[in-house]
Design a protein around this motif. Structure first.
Motif, short mmCIF file in Angstrom:
data_model
loop_
_atom_site.label_atom_id
_atom_site.label_comp_id
_atom_site.label_asym_id
_atom_site.label_seq_id
_atom_site.Cartn_x
_atom_site.Cartn_y
_atom_site.Cartn_z
N THR A 20 0.83 -1.22 0.00
CA THR A 20 0.00 0.00 0.00
C THR A 20 0.86 1.26 0.00
O THR A 20 0.51 2.25 -0.65
CB THR A 20 -0.95 0.02 1.21
N LYS A 52 0.89 4.11 -2.85
CA LYS A 52 0.66 5.50 -2.45
C LYS A 52 1.75 6.42 -3.02
O LYS A 52 1.46 7.48 -3.55
CB LYS A 52 0.62 5.61 -0.93
N GLU A 54 -3.04 -2.64 -9.96
CA GLU A 54 -3.42 -1.69 -8.91
C GLU A 54 -2.79 -0.32 -9.15
O GLU A 54 -3.41 0.71 -8.92
CB GLU A 54 -3.02 -2.20 -7.53
#
Length: 83
Positions: free
Chosen positions: A15, A19, A45
């Motif tokens: 993550t 980010k 993603e």
């Protein structure tokens, strides 16, 4: 073929990698983030995250209507000076 990976990005979670990729880095940071995304199979993603960022970056219709109205006021006020 061995790929040179950054120790800094090896320590980050998936993550956090995504980010940082959404922040649209450049240069060396972009290179090593792309390597991490490729190694961790996060390409889908990452592409989805960039799509969201680019969608949010666009202006709304009201933004363009406001400036069209301001241009109209400018033409009404100063238009006869140019004719």
């Amino acid at each position: 073929m061995a790929v040179l990976r950054s120790r800094k990005y090896l320590k980050l979670s998936d993550t956090e990698i995504l980010k940082r990729y959404k922040d649209q880095p450049s240069g060396e940071a972009l290179h090593f983030l792309q390597i991490e995304i490729e190694q961790r199979n996060l390409a889908d993603e990452a592409a989805e995250g960039l799509k969201e960022v680019r969608k949010k970056a666009r202006h709304s219709v009201l933004y363009y209507l406001f400036y069209a109205l301001m241009f109209g006021f400018f033409v009404v006020r100063f238009g006869k000076d140019f004719i």
